[in-house]
Design a protein around this motif. Structure first.
Motif, short mmCIF file in Angstrom:
data_model
loop_
_atom_site.label_atom_id
_atom_site.label_comp_id
_atom_site.label_asym_id
_atom_site.label_seq_id
_atom_site.Cartn_x
_atom_site.Cartn_y
_atom_site.Cartn_z
N SER A 1 -21.37 24.66 -23.82
CA SER A 1 -20.63 25.99 -23.17
C SER A 1 -21.73 26.74 -22.62
O SER A 1 -22.76 26.79 -22.80
CB SER A 1 -20.24 26.66 -24.58
N PRO A 2 -21.21 27.87 -21.77
CA PRO A 2 -22.13 28.54 -21.00
C PRO A 2 -22.55 29.68 -21.91
O PRO A 2 -22.30 29.96 -23.14
CB PRO A 2 -21.12 29.18 -19.92
N PHE A 3 -23.49 30.56 -21.27
CA PHE A 3 -24.28 31.70 -22.17
C PHE A 3 -23.03 32.72 -22.55
O PHE A 3 -22.19 33.09 -21.88
CB PHE A 3 -25.16 32.32 -21.36
N ARG B 1 -27.16 37.48 -33.99
CA ARG B 1 -28.26 37.51 -34.45
C ARG B 1 -28.85 36.18 -33.61
O ARG B 1 -30.31 36.13 -33.46
CB ARG B 1 -28.48 37.07 -36.01
N ALA B 2 -28.36 35.00 -33.46
CA ALA B 2 -29.21 34.08 -32.82
C ALA B 2 -29.58 34.18 -31.57
O ALA B 2 -30.45 33.61 -30.98
CB ALA B 2 -28.01 32.73 -32.99
N GLU C 1 -31.16 36.62 -30.61
CA GLU C 1 -32.59 37.26 -30.71
C GLU C 1 -33.52 36.12 -31.27
O GLU C 1 -34.83 36.48 -31.10
CB GLU C 1 -32.63 38.27 -31.71
N TRP C 2 -33.31 35.10 -31.67
CA TRP C 2 -34.31 34.12 -32.27
C TRP C 2 -34.81 33.45 -31.04
O TRP C 2 -34.33 33.07 -29.97
CB TRP C 2 -33.33 32.87 -32.94
N PRO C 3 -36.04 33.00 -31.08
CA PRO C 3 -36.95 32.41 -29.82
C PRO C 3 -36.04 31.01 -29.54
O PRO C 3 -35.77 30.33 -30.41
CB PRO C 3 -38.20 31.96 -30.53
N ALA C 4 -36.17 30.63 -28.32
CA ALA C 4 -35.63 29.33 -27.85
C ALA C 4 -36.31 28.34 -28.34
O ALA C 4 -35.57 27.20 -28.71
CB ALA C 4 -35.69 29.66 -26.30
N PHE C 5 -37.52 28.30 -28.42
CA PHE C 5 -38.34 27.25 -29.12
C PHE C 5 -37.76 26.78 -30.57
O PHE C 5 -37.76 25.69 -30.90
CB PHE C 5 -39.78 27.44 -28.93
N SER C 6 -37.91 27.92 -31.32
CA SER C 6 -37.32 27.73 -32.86
C SER C 6 -35.97 27.22 -32.84
O SER C 6 -35.43 26.17 -33.56
CB SER C 6 -37.13 28.93 -33.42
N LYS C 7 -35.09 27.59 -31.99
CA LYS C 7 -33.63 26.82 -31.84
C LYS C 7 -33.64 25.66 -31.50
O LYS C 7 -32.78 24.64 -32.18
CB LYS C 7 -32.62 27.76 -31.25
N LEU C 8 -34.58 25.29 -30.45
CA LEU C 8 -34.40 23.72 -30.00
C LEU C 8 -35.16 22.91 -31.09
O LEU C 8 -34.72 21.78 -31.44
CB LEU C 8 -35.31 23.80 -28.74
N LEU C 9 -36.25 23.44 -31.84
CA LEU C 9 -36.84 22.75 -32.56
C LEU C 9 -35.86 22.43 -34.22
O LEU C 9 -35.78 21.09 -34.43
CB LEU C 9 -38.17 23.46 -33.15
N ALA C 10 -35.12 23.38 -34.39
CA ALA C 10 -34.07 23.14 -35.26
C ALA C 10 -32.98 22.20 -35.13
O ALA C 10 -32.53 21.35 -35.55
CB ALA C 10 -33.48 24.61 -35.67
N LEU C 11 -32.76 22.29 -33.60
CA LEU C 11 -31.64 21.22 -33.03
C LEU C 11 -32.29 19.85 -33.19
O LEU C 11 -31.45 19.01 -33.75
CB LEU C 11 -31.11 21.52 -31.54
N ALA D 1 -23.88 25.68 -29.25
CA ALA D 1 -24.38 26.90 -29.97
C ALA D 1 -25.76 27.31 -29.37
O ALA D 1 -25.79 28.51 -28.95
CB ALA D 1 -24.32 26.83 -31.46
N PHE D 2 -26.53 26.32 -28.96
CA PHE D 2 -27.71 26.66 -28.72
C PHE D 2 -27.71 27.16 -27.11
O PHE D 2 -28.54 28.26 -26.66
CB PHE D 2 -28.66 25.42 -28.61
N THR D 3 -26.84 26.67 -26.19
CA THR D 3 -26.53 27.07 -25.13
C THR D 3 -26.11 28.48 -24.76
O THR D 3 -26.19 29.34 -23.98
CB THR D 3 -25.81 26.11 -24.12
N MET D 4 -25.02 28.58 -25.65
CA MET D 4 -24.48 29.92 -26.00
C MET D 4 -25.24 31.23 -26.33
O MET D 4 -25.20 32.09 -25.78
CB MET D 4 -23.28 29.85 -26.74
#
Length: 200
Positions: free
Chosen positions: A3-5, A11-12, A14-24, A105-108
């Protein structure tokens, strides 16, 4: 399926992109370390819960994503049912839909600029050996962002074809789709060059 942004803030965002990628990455690795159907279903249920909390827009996106996966789900179900391994099919399906929805969800929730910086940061150590970090940092996010654009154009051409012809030879759409993709790539390249290239 990606999905696009999403302009709908959560709240997601505001989370750092690195943290979200690490979680993924951690989730992806963890799902492949278990074949327990209960655990996999719990992971999928958590995904649905997160989307539900984020709001109706996110939940609708998850449902659209799952709808696009239905042909694959049906194929896996039929195959594993015929081979007498329904449990194996359930494991594959739960892993697939959970990971695809989490990736969506990450890309959104991650802006394009954040993705570029994230890729550049991860590839920074390879810059010493001449690796084109700038080009890679731009190419990967652009590829991700153009997937939904290309899907939308395919649907638009398919609707135009059905409105003008009763023929089911949709393979004829391949050439105009290819030309449209090349035209978009040329426009993007011109825009990048006009702004100084990948390493201004």
């Amino acid at each position: 399926m990606i999905s696009p942004f999403s302009p709908v803030e959560s709240r997601a965002h505001e989370w750092p992109a690195f943290s979200k990628l690490l979680a993924l990455c951690a989730l992806s690795t963890g799902l492949f370390f278990t074949d327990n159907v209960t655990v996999l279903f719990a992971a999928f249920a958590c995904t649905a819960l997160v989307y539900g909390i984020a709001g109706p827009a996110f939940l609708r996106t998850a449902l659209v994503t799952l709808r696009t996966l239905l042909p694959v789900v049906a194929l896996v179900t039929i195959w594993h049912g015929a081979t007498g391994d329904p449990r194996g099919g359930a494991v594959i399906i739960l892993r697939m839909i959970t990971l695809v929805v989490w990736a969506s969800a990450f890309t959104m929730t991650t802006r394009l600029g954040e993705m570029v910086e994230l890729v550049r940061s991860c590839a920074k150590p390879f810059e010493r050996i001449g690796f084109p970090v700038g080009s890679l940092g731009l190419a990967i996010p652009l590829t991700i962002r153009f997937i939904p654009v290309f899907i939308a154009r395919t649907r638009s051409m398919d609707e135009a074809w059905r409105a003008r012809s009763e023929s089911r030879r949709k393979w004829r759409l391949f050439l105009p789709l290819l030309l449209a993709a090349m035209d978009d790539a040329d426009d993007v390249a011109e825009a990048i060059r006009a702004r100084g290239g990948t390493n201004p």
